[in-house]
Design a protein around this motif. Structure first.
Motif, PDB file in Angstrom:
ATOM      1  N   ILE A 274      26.194 -19.511  44.628  1.00 20.99           N
ATOM      2  CA  ILE A 274      25.123 -20.020  45.493  1.00 20.99           C
ATOM      3  C   ILE A 274      24.407 -18.864  46.185  1.00 20.99           C
ATOM      4  CG2 ILE A 274      24.588 -21.445  47.499  1.00 20.99           C
ATOM      5  CD1 ILE A 274      27.065 -23.092  46.878  1.00 20.99           C
ATOM      6  N   ALA A 275      25.186 -17.916  46.696  1.00 17.07           N
ATOM      7  CA  ALA A 275      24.598 -16.773  47.396  1.00 17.07           C
ATOM      8  C   ALA A 275      23.767 -15.914  46.445  1.00 17.07           C
ATOM      9  CB  ALA A 275      25.709 -15.936  48.035  1.00 17.07           C
ATOM     10  N   SER A 276      24.250 -15.722  45.226  1.00 17.57           N
ATOM     11  CA  SER A 276      23.526 -14.909  44.247  1.00 17.57           C
ATOM     12  C   SER A 276      22.199 -15.565  43.865  1.00 17.57           C
ATOM     13  CB  SER A 276      24.389 -14.705  42.996  1.00 17.57           C
ATOM     14  OG  SER A 276      25.552 -13.953  43.302  1.00 17.57           O
ATOM     15  N   GLN A 277      22.217 -16.867  43.670  1.00 18.57           N
ATOM     16  CA  GLN A 277      20.970 -17.587  43.365  1.00 18.57           C
ATOM     17  C   GLN A 277      19.998 -17.477  44.535  1.00 18.57           C
ATOM     18  OE1 GLN A 277      19.315 -18.728  41.049  1.00 18.57           O
ATOM     19  NE2 GLN A 277      18.465 -20.768  41.342  1.00 18.57           N
ATOM     20  N   SER A 278      20.505 -17.626  45.747  1.00 23.47           N
ATOM     21  CA  SER A 278      19.649 -17.516  46.930  1.00 23.47           C
ATOM     22  C   SER A 278      19.046 -16.119  47.017  1.00 23.47           C
ATOM     23  CB  SER A 278      20.457 -17.833  48.194  1.00 23.47           C
ATOM     24  OG  SER A 278      20.971 -19.148  48.157  1.00 23.47           O
ATOM     25  N   PHE A 279      19.850 -15.112  46.707  1.00 24.03           N
ATOM     26  CA  PHE A 279      19.371 -13.723  46.701  1.00 24.03           C
ATOM     27  C   PHE A 279      18.238 -13.555  45.688  1.00 24.03           C
ATOM     28  CE2 PHE A 279      19.271  -9.451  45.066  1.00 24.03           C
ATOM     29  CZ  PHE A 279      19.417  -8.632  46.176  1.00 24.03           C
ATOM     30  N   CYS A 280      18.435 -14.080  44.484  1.00 27.14           N
ATOM     31  CA  CYS A 280      17.438 -13.925  43.417  1.00 27.14           C
ATOM     32  C   CYS A 280      16.139 -14.653  43.743  1.00 27.14           C
ATOM     33  CB  CYS A 280      18.015 -14.431  42.097  1.00 27.14           C
ATOM     34  SG  CYS A 280      19.336 -13.391  41.428  1.00 27.14           S
ATOM     35  N   LEU A 281      16.244 -15.825  44.360  1.00 23.35           N
ATOM     36  CA  LEU A 281      15.041 -16.563  44.728  1.00 23.35           C
ATOM     37  C   LEU A 281      14.285 -15.863  45.850  1.00 23.35           C
ATOM     38  CD1 LEU A 281      16.371 -20.245  44.589  1.00 23.35           C
ATOM     39  CD2 LEU A 281      14.879 -19.088  42.943  1.00 23.35           C
ATOM     40  N   ALA A 282      15.025 -15.327  46.807  1.00 21.40           N
ATOM     41  CA  ALA A 282      14.384 -14.578  47.895  1.00 21.40           C
ATOM     42  C   ALA A 282      13.699 -13.327  47.362  1.00 21.40           C
ATOM     43  CB  ALA A 282      15.423 -14.205  48.957  1.00 21.40           C
ATOM     44  N   ALA A 283      14.314 -12.678  46.362  1.00 18.12           N
ATOM     45  CA  ALA A 283      13.714 -11.490  45.746  1.00 18.12           C
ATOM     46  C   ALA A 283      12.448 -11.877  44.983  1.00 18.12           C
ATOM     47  CB  ALA A 283      14.722 -10.845  44.809  1.00 18.12           C
ATOM     48  N   HIS A 284      12.495 -13.001  44.287  1.00 21.06           N
ATOM     49  CA  HIS A 284      11.329 -13.472  43.530  1.00 21.06           C
ATOM     50  C   HIS A 284      10.150 -13.722  44.455  1.00 21.06           C
ATOM     51  CE1 HIS A 284       8.841 -15.422  40.607  1.00 21.06           C
ATOM     52  NE2 HIS A 284       9.019 -16.629  41.110  1.00 21.06           N
TER      53      HIS A 284
ATOM     54  N   VAL B 134      18.315 -10.014  37.583  1.00 19.86           N
ATOM     55  CA  VAL B 134      19.129 -10.653  36.556  1.00 19.86           C
ATOM     56  C   VAL B 134      20.591 -10.527  36.978  1.00 19.86           C
ATOM     57  CG1 VAL B 134      19.280  -8.557  35.128  1.00 19.86           C
ATOM     58  CG2 VAL B 134      19.700 -10.792  34.093  1.00 19.86           C
ATOM     59  N   ILE B 135      21.314 -11.637  36.908  1.00 18.43           N
ATOM     60  CA  ILE B 135      22.734 -11.649  37.268  1.00 18.43           C
ATOM     61  C   ILE B 135      23.549 -11.325  36.028  1.00 18.43           C
ATOM     62  CG2 ILE B 135      24.628 -13.050  38.182  1.00 18.43           C
ATOM     63  CD1 ILE B 135      22.515 -14.784  39.579  1.00 18.43           C
ATOM     64  N   MET B 136      24.482 -10.397  36.159  1.00 13.39           N
ATOM     65  CA  MET B 136      25.309  -9.966  35.034  1.00 13.39           C
ATOM     66  C   MET B 136      26.783 -10.182  35.341  1.00 13.39           C
ATOM     67  SD  MET B 136      23.237  -6.439  34.184  1.00 13.39           S
ATOM     68  CE  MET B 136      23.210  -6.010  35.923  1.00 13.39           C
ATOM     69  N   GLY B 137      27.534 -10.569  34.294  1.00 16.62           N
ATOM     70  CA  GLY B 137      28.949 -10.863  34.511  1.00 16.62           C
ATOM     71  C   GLY B 137      29.910 -10.111  33.611  1.00 16.62           C
TER      72      GLY B 137
ATOM     73  N   LEU C 205      27.191  -8.663  39.403  1.00 17.23           N
ATOM     74  CA  LEU C 205      26.238  -7.570  39.544  1.00 17.23           C
ATOM     75  C   LEU C 205      24.839  -8.143  39.379  1.00 17.23           C
ATOM     76  CD1 LEU C 205      27.840  -4.686  37.411  1.00 17.23           C
ATOM     77  CD2 LEU C 205      28.020  -5.051  39.892  1.00 17.23           C
ATOM     78  N   ILE C 206      23.906  -7.674  40.214  1.00 16.63           N
ATOM     79  CA  ILE C 206      22.517  -8.101  40.113  1.00 16.63           C
ATOM     80  C   ILE C 206      21.619  -6.876  40.020  1.00 16.63           C
ATOM     81  CG2 ILE C 206      20.635  -9.393  41.177  1.00 16.63           C
ATOM     82  CD1 ILE C 206      22.688 -11.017  42.708  1.00 16.63           C
ATOM     83  N   ALA C 207      20.941  -6.744  38.893  1.00 19.46           N
ATOM     84  CA  ALA C 207      19.948  -5.677  38.756  1.00 19.46           C
ATOM     85  C   ALA C 207      18.670  -6.163  39.423  1.00 19.46           C
ATOM     86  CB  ALA C 207      19.702  -5.368  37.285  1.00 19.46           C
ATOM     87  N   ILE C 208      18.019  -5.284  40.200  1.00 15.82           N
ATOM     88  CA  ILE C 208      16.817  -5.683  40.925  1.00 15.82           C
ATOM     89  C   ILE C 208      15.756  -4.596  40.842  1.00 15.82           C
ATOM     90  CG2 ILE C 208      17.800  -4.843  43.109  1.00 15.82           C
ATOM     91  CD1 ILE C 208      16.202  -7.060  44.538  1.00 15.82           C
ATOM     92  N   GLY C 209      14.507  -5.017  40.742  1.00 16.71           N
ATOM     93  CA  GLY C 209      13.392  -4.082  40.678  1.00 16.71           C
ATOM     94  C   GLY C 209      12.106  -4.852  40.422  1.00 16.71           C
ATOM     95  N   TYR C 210      11.027  -4.117  40.280  1.00 11.89           N
ATOM     96  CA  TYR C 210       9.750  -4.765  39.991  1.00 11.89           C
ATOM     97  C   TYR C 210       9.636  -5.002  38.487  1.00 11.89           C
ATOM     98  CZ  TYR C 210       8.407  -4.027  44.812  1.00 11.89           C
ATOM     99  OH  TYR C 210       8.356  -4.069  46.184  1.00 11.89           O
ATOM    100  N   PRO C 211       9.317  -6.234  38.080  1.00 11.99           N
ATOM    101  CA  PRO C 211       9.302  -6.577  36.649  1.00 11.99           C
ATOM    102  C   PRO C 211       8.276  -5.775  35.854  1.00 11.99           C
ATOM    103  CG  PRO C 211       9.262  -8.548  38.024  1.00 11.99           C
ATOM    104  CD  PRO C 211       9.006  -7.391  38.932  1.00 11.99           C
ATOM    105  N   ASP C 212       8.657  -5.410  34.652  1.00 10.14           N
ATOM    106  CA  ASP C 212       7.748  -4.750  33.724  1.00 10.14           C
ATOM    107  C   ASP C 212       7.381  -5.697  32.578  1.00 10.14           C
ATOM    108  OD1 ASP C 212       6.244  -2.495  33.019  1.00 10.14           O
ATOM    109  OD2 ASP C 212       7.735  -1.880  31.536  1.00 10.14           O
TER     110      ASP C 212
END
Length: 227
Positions: A112-122, A129-132, A154-161
């Motif tokens: 839940i926290a990881s999804q919330s993190f990804c949505l806030a980043a978006h 992208v979440i990696m397992g 693990l979550i990779a984060i950055g500006y999309p290319d």
């Protein structure tokens, strides 16, 4: 951007630009993600931001099980290690499990926290992208994760290319949604007043006796006519 738009337009990004992620933006994302629900409000999720040489070391040495994850980590501006505090979520104070799910609730909360993190980043224009699949022991040692914590994702984060299309959804497949309704209640047998029940009984008794009397008369008449 509405919540629905954020959820439906967010994509798993596996290719990033060279633009760095500002630390103030990262802190804002984590503050937003901290409002994710958790078991009994235990809030067990923690985040470790990794960049530079340490990030590249993880990409090269801790992703042998899935080489593409190493490439993604190396390409991203930053790597987020999601950890959880052990022994709280799904546990009682004496250390026993609260439900049959055992310790599984820990990963549920981390998800839940990881999804919330990804949505806030978006919402901030960042891709994630979440990696397992990775070397848990190796990363735990490199990041010096405390013994009372466990690496969850693990979550990779950055500006999309890239701007990938959304994969086909499965919500239209029969069986994705099941509805249940309470069974119809069986109506109780109507209560009959005692006096009325007594009348019914007497009437039944009268008819029964009358029937017996009639059968006796018929029998006598048959015998008489026979002689």
């Amino acid at each position: 951007m509405t919540a629905k738009e954020c959820i439906m337009t967010r994509r798993s990004i596996r290719q990033f630009s060279d633009k760095p992620v500002d630390e103030a933006i990262l802190r804002d994302i984590i503050e937003t993600a901290s409002f994710a629900p958790s078991w009994k409000n235990t809030q067990i999720t923690r985040y470790v931001a990794v960049k530079g040489e340490l990030k590249d070391k993880i990409a090269k040495e801790c992703c042998a099980l899935h080489a593409n994850n190493g490439r993604i980590i190396g390409d991203a501006a930053m790597l987020i290690a999601v950890t959880i505090i052990k022994g709280r979520c799904g546990f009682e104070r004496d250390g026993s499990f609260t439900t049959k799910k055992g310790a599984s609730w820990q990963m549920f909360d981390a998800g839940i926290a990881s999804q919330s993190f990804c949505l806030a980043a978006h919402e901030q224009g960042l891709g994630t992208v979440i990696m397992g699949i990775w070397d848990e022991d190796g990363i735990t040692e490199l990041l010096q994760i405390p013994e009372n914590q466990e690496l969850a994702a693990l979550i990779a984060i950055g500006y999309p290319d890239i701007e990938p299309d959304a994969p086909k959804r499965k919500s239209s497949i029969p069986g994705s949604l099941s509805l249940r309704k309470a069974a119809a209640a069986i109506a109780p047998f109507p209560k009959i007043p005692f006096l009325l029940l007594h009348v019914f009984f007497l009437k039944f008794l009268y008819l029964s006796l009358a029937n017996i009397h009639l059968q006796i008369n018929i029998t006598v008449l048959y015998i008489t006519s026979s002689y």
